[in-house]
Design a protein around this motif. Structure first.
Motif, PDB file in Angstrom:
ATOM      1  N   ALA A 147       0.833  -1.205   0.000  1.00  0.00           N
ATOM      2  CA  ALA A 147       0.000   0.000   0.000  1.00  0.00           C
ATOM      3  C   ALA A 147       0.871   1.260   0.000  1.00  0.00           C
ATOM      4  CB  ALA A 147      -0.930   0.003   1.206  1.00  0.00           C
ATOM      5  N   ALA A 148       1.958   1.239   0.771  1.00  0.00           N
ATOM      6  CA  ALA A 148       2.861   2.399   0.822  1.00  0.00           C
ATOM      7  C   ALA A 148       3.561   2.604  -0.514  1.00  0.00           C
ATOM      8  CB  ALA A 148       3.890   2.214   1.934  1.00  0.00           C
ATOM      9  N   ALA A 149       3.892   1.502  -1.192  1.00  0.00           N
ATOM     10  CA  ALA A 149       4.523   1.604  -2.515  1.00  0.00           C
ATOM     11  C   ALA A 149       3.580   2.275  -3.506  1.00  0.00           C
ATOM     12  CB  ALA A 149       4.929   0.216  -3.009  1.00  0.00           C
ATOM     13  N   LYS A 150       2.320   1.872  -3.507  1.00  0.00           N
ATOM     14  CA  LYS A 150       1.343   2.442  -4.442  1.00  0.00           C
ATOM     15  C   LYS A 150       1.072   3.920  -4.118  1.00  0.00           C
ATOM     16  CE  LYS A 150      -1.009  -1.952  -5.455  1.00  0.00           C
ATOM     17  NZ  LYS A 150      -0.154  -2.208  -6.616  1.00  0.00           N
ATOM     18  N   ALA A 151       0.982   4.247  -2.837  1.00  0.00           N
ATOM     19  CA  ALA A 151       0.742   5.642  -2.454  1.00  0.00           C
ATOM     20  C   ALA A 151       1.927   6.523  -2.858  1.00  0.00           C
ATOM     21  CB  ALA A 151       0.494   5.737  -0.951  1.00  0.00           C
ATOM     22  N   SER A 152       3.138   6.015  -2.659  1.00  0.00           N
ATOM     23  CA  SER A 152       4.319   6.804  -3.020  1.00  0.00           C
ATOM     24  C   SER A 152       4.445   6.931  -4.532  1.00  0.00           C
ATOM     25  CB  SER A 152       5.586   6.176  -2.427  1.00  0.00           C
ATOM     26  OG  SER A 152       5.891   4.930  -3.033  1.00  0.00           O
ATOM     27  N   ALA A 153       3.964   5.929  -5.277  1.00  0.00           N
ATOM     28  CA  ALA A 153       3.979   6.008  -6.742  1.00  0.00           C
ATOM     29  C   ALA A 153       3.039   7.113  -7.230  1.00  0.00           C
ATOM     30  CB  ALA A 153       3.585   4.666  -7.347  1.00  0.00           C
ATOM     31  N   ASP A 154       1.878   7.240  -6.594  1.00  0.00           N
ATOM     32  CA  ASP A 154       0.952   8.328  -6.952  1.00  0.00           C
ATOM     33  C   ASP A 154       1.613   9.689  -6.720  1.00  0.00           C
ATOM     34  OD1 ASP A 154      -1.039   6.540  -7.673  1.00  0.00           O
ATOM     35  OD2 ASP A 154      -2.057   6.635  -5.731  1.00  0.00           O
ATOM     36  N   TYR A 155       2.314   9.816  -5.616  1.00  0.00           N
ATOM     37  CA  TYR A 155       3.008  11.062  -5.292  1.00  0.00           C
ATOM     38  C   TYR A 155       4.097  11.354  -6.316  1.00  0.00           C
ATOM     39  CZ  TYR A 155       5.987  14.245  -2.533  1.00  0.00           C
ATOM     40  OH  TYR A 155       6.755  15.297  -2.109  1.00  0.00           O
ATOM     41  N   ASP A 156       4.888  10.339  -6.635  1.00  0.00           N
ATOM     42  CA  ASP A 156       5.959  10.473  -7.623  1.00  0.00           C
ATOM     43  C   ASP A 156       5.405  10.888  -8.988  1.00  0.00           C
ATOM     44  OD1 ASP A 156       8.704   9.540  -8.975  1.00  0.00           O
ATOM     45  OD2 ASP A 156       7.066   8.510 -10.008  1.00  0.00           O
ATOM     46  N   ARG A 157       4.280  10.300  -9.396  1.00  0.00           N
ATOM     47  CA  ARG A 157       3.688  10.628 -10.693  1.00  0.00           C
ATOM     48  C   ARG A 157       3.293  12.099 -10.772  1.00  0.00           C
ATOM     49  NH1 ARG A 157      -0.348   5.459 -12.037  1.00  0.00           N
ATOM     50  NH2 ARG A 157       1.305   4.022 -12.747  1.00  0.00           N
ATOM     51  N   GLN A 158       2.655  12.575  -9.745  1.00  0.00           N
ATOM     52  CA  GLN A 158       2.226  13.969  -9.758  1.00  0.00           C
ATOM     53  C   GLN A 158       3.427  14.918  -9.779  1.00  0.00           C
ATOM     54  OE1 GLN A 158      -0.819  15.058 -10.364  1.00  0.00           O
ATOM     55  NE2 GLN A 158      -1.375  12.889 -10.522  1.00  0.00           N
ATOM     56  N   LEU A 159       4.471  14.575  -9.022  1.00  0.00           N
ATOM     57  CA  LEU A 159       5.681  15.387  -9.037  1.00  0.00           C
ATOM     58  C   LEU A 159       6.291  15.437 -10.432  1.00  0.00           C
ATOM     59  CD1 LEU A 159       7.561  14.349  -5.753  1.00  0.00           C
ATOM     60  CD2 LEU A 159       6.590  16.593  -6.281  1.00  0.00           C
ATOM     61  N   ASN A 160       6.344  14.272 -11.093  1.00  0.00           N
ATOM     62  CA  ASN A 160       6.923  14.224 -12.431  1.00  0.00           C
ATOM     63  C   ASN A 160       6.132  15.057 -13.424  1.00  0.00           C
ATOM     64  OD1 ASN A 160       9.285  12.522 -13.531  1.00  0.00           O
ATOM     65  ND2 ASN A 160       8.569  11.359 -11.750  1.00  0.00           N
ATOM     66  N   LYS A 161       4.833  14.943 -13.361  1.00  0.00           N
ATOM     67  CA  LYS A 161       3.993  15.714 -14.280  1.00  0.00           C
ATOM     68  C   LYS A 161       4.186  17.216 -14.054  1.00  0.00           C
ATOM     69  CE  LYS A 161      -0.747  16.140 -15.979  1.00  0.00           C
ATOM     70  NZ  LYS A 161      -2.145  15.659 -15.849  1.00  0.00           N
ATOM     71  N   GLU A 162       4.152  17.617 -12.784  1.00  0.00           N
ATOM     72  CA  GLU A 162       4.317  19.037 -12.454  1.00  0.00           C
ATOM     73  C   GLU A 162       5.692  19.554 -12.896  1.00  0.00           C
ATOM     74  OE1 GLU A 162       3.643  19.170  -8.271  1.00  0.00           O
ATOM     75  OE2 GLU A 162       1.522  18.631  -8.453  1.00  0.00           O
ATOM     76  N   GLN A 163       6.728  18.760 -12.637  1.00  0.00           N
ATOM     77  CA  GLN A 163       8.077  19.206 -12.976  1.00  0.00           C
ATOM     78  C   GLN A 163       8.295  19.225 -14.490  1.00  0.00           C
ATOM     79  OE1 GLN A 163      11.252  17.302 -10.826  1.00  0.00           O
ATOM     80  NE2 GLN A 163      10.390  17.811  -8.823  1.00  0.00           N
ATOM     81  N   THR A 164       7.725  18.266 -15.199  1.00  0.00           N
ATOM     82  CA  THR A 164       7.852  18.261 -16.656  1.00  0.00           C
ATOM     83  C   THR A 164       7.264  19.537 -17.235  1.00  0.00           C
ATOM     84  OG1 THR A 164       7.804  15.844 -16.767  1.00  0.00           O
ATOM     85  CG2 THR A 164       7.215  17.028 -18.770  1.00  0.00           C
ATOM     86  N   GLU A 165       6.136  19.968 -16.672  1.00  0.00           N
ATOM     87  CA  GLU A 165       5.469  21.172 -17.178  1.00  0.00           C
ATOM     88  C   GLU A 165       6.181  22.461 -16.769  1.00  0.00           C
ATOM     89  OE1 GLU A 165       1.629  20.543 -15.524  1.00  0.00           O
ATOM     90  OE2 GLU A 165       0.995  19.121 -17.081  1.00  0.00           O
ATOM     91  N   SER A 166       6.852  22.454 -15.625  1.00  0.00           N
ATOM     92  CA  SER A 166       7.426  23.703 -15.102  1.00  0.00           C
ATOM     93  C   SER A 166       8.919  23.877 -15.368  1.00  0.00           C
ATOM     94  CB  SER A 166       7.189  23.797 -13.593  1.00  0.00           C
ATOM     95  OG  SER A 166       7.921  22.789 -12.908  1.00  0.00           O
ATOM     96  N   LEU A 167       9.643  22.772 -15.556  1.00  0.00           N
ATOM     97  CA  LEU A 167      11.099  22.878 -15.565  1.00  0.00           C
ATOM     98  C   LEU A 167      11.697  23.230 -16.918  1.00  0.00           C
ATOM     99  CD1 LEU A 167      12.170  19.989 -13.159  1.00  0.00           C
ATOM    100  CD2 LEU A 167      12.087  22.453 -12.715  1.00  0.00           C
ATOM    101  N   VAL A 168      10.902  23.187 -17.985  1.00  0.00           N
ATOM    102  CA  VAL A 168      11.434  23.609 -19.283  1.00  0.00           C
ATOM    103  C   VAL A 168      11.875  25.068 -19.206  1.00  0.00           C
ATOM    104  CG1 VAL A 168      10.894  24.021 -21.703  1.00  0.00           C
ATOM    105  CG2 VAL A 168      10.117  21.919 -20.611  1.00  0.00           C
ATOM    106  N   ALA A 169      11.039  25.906 -18.630  1.00  0.00           N
ATOM    107  CA  ALA A 169      11.388  27.320 -18.471  1.00  0.00           C
ATOM    108  C   ALA A 169      12.616  27.479 -17.569  1.00  0.00           C
ATOM    109  CB  ALA A 169      10.210  28.092 -17.893  1.00  0.00           C
TER     110      ALA A 169
END
Length: 347
Positions: free
Chosen positions: A279-301
């Motif tokens: 359960a902790a692995a799946k919860a941390s994966a959800d967190y990691d996914r959102q971080l990746n999406k946010e960073q992909t959108e923001s870090l190009v600039a």
């Protein structure tokens, strides 16, 4: 009289053993909390978790959340030690360590297709230009098609518990912008030891050479390699903008990651502990996914601010140039490739 002496002697010996802690059956001293004895585990398990990127990377932040949740919910019976930056080896080394059950590492977070050296079908998620956005890619990683590919890992001491996200891979280099596949020709490009990524780079005309991620920065700094390919968060969080001038947003491969525990380590856990860890692995994966999406959108600039020259080429010629990666390896995936196409058609 003799019986009384024997009883007295036995009492003295019992007292001595208790005072010295010598009795195996003696109870631990009370901490003042009547429930503590029931909550204290009879034994503890330590899980070593390794990955190749540094502590700023989303997978590191996800791993930190995993550690905290597991240790909290098991009341410390299961502890997690984090080893970032390839401290326990590069991605290929980490996979080999689990496959060989060397005891070096218990859990790894690495690209799903890196497992293709052990189970060729694991390359299915990394075939070039298959997914249009994060939501589609995440849904595939959680699909029955990906699960079918992962079945072959269990017999090799690998159990996948969750799917992290590493983003869409892009090309950086020190020569010039990549506008067409012709611009890739002759580039000496670092890749992981990953047959699908290497085949994709070859199809685009580049010269792929595997190298451990922990050695990549220095290799680029010394101009040993012209180029590398990684998702935008990896490029930024690992300071690759310091040693590469050009970023071309090719998004050629989605890099889904497997949060994988050694089956031997999994079997050391109780059923309750297994449930908590999964359960902790799946919860941390959800967190990691959102971080990746946010960073992909923001870090190009942010990369542009750091001095990188960024271009967004037309991807159609790149997709066309890499169709051979699918057709030449169709037999590797068998009916999984048909299942992938059906899965996409039904979405």
């Amino acid at each position: 009289m003799k019986k009384a002496l024997a009883l007295a002697l036995a009492a003295v010996m019992t007292f001595s053993l208790a005072a010295c802690g010598g009795s195996a059956s003696s109870a631990p001293a009370s901490s003042g909390d009547s429930s503590s004895a029931a909550e204290t585990p009879a034994s503890s398990v330590t899980l070593k978790l390794g990955f190749s990127t540094n502590e700023e990377d989303p997978r590191a932040l996800g791993a930190k959340q995993f550690k905290e949740e597991v240790e909290s919910k098991t009341n410390g019976a299961v502890t997690v030690q984090l080893y970032p930056s390839g401290q326990l080896g590069g991605d290929a080394d980490l996979i080999n360590s689990i496959a060989l059950d060397s005891g070096t590492v218990d859990i790894i977070i690495t690209d799903a297709s890196n497992f293709a050296t052990y189970e060729p079908k694991m390359g299915i998620s990394a075939l070039p230009f298959q997914f249009s956005d994060f939501d589609e890619a995440w849904a595939f990683m959680d699909s029955d098609v990906e699960a079918a590919a992962e079945e072959g890992l269990l017999s090799q001491n690998m159990r996948v518990l969750a799917h992290y996200c590493n983003g869409f891979r892009c090309v950086t280099n020190s020569k010039g912008p990549i506008e067409t596949p012709d611009d890739m020709k002759g580039l000496l490009i670092r890749t992981p030891e990953n047959p699908v990524i290497m085949a994709t780079m070859t199809a685009l005309g580049a010269n792929p050479q595997p190298l451990s991620f922990s050695e990549l920065y220095q290799a680029l700094q010394q101009k040993t390699y012209d180029a590398q390919e990684n998702p935008i968060p990896v490029i930024y969080n690992n300071n690759l903008y310091e040693v590469q001038e050009y970023l071309s947003v090719t998004n050629h491969i989605y890099s889904g990651m497997c949060f994988t525990i050694a089956e031997s380590s999994w079997n050391k856990l109780s059923a309750d502990q297994q449930a908590i860890v999964e359960a902790a692995a799946k919860a941390s994966a959800d967190y990691d996914r959102q971080l990746n999406k946010e960073q992909t959108e923001s870090l190009v600039a942010s990369l542009e601010e750091k001095g990188m020259k960024i271009n967004n080429p037309d991807l159609a010629p790149f997709a066309e140039a890499t169709t051979s990666v699918l057709t030449d390896n169709a037999s590797t995936y068998g009916d999984l490739l048909d299942q992938l196409n059906s899965w996409k058609a039904e979405r």
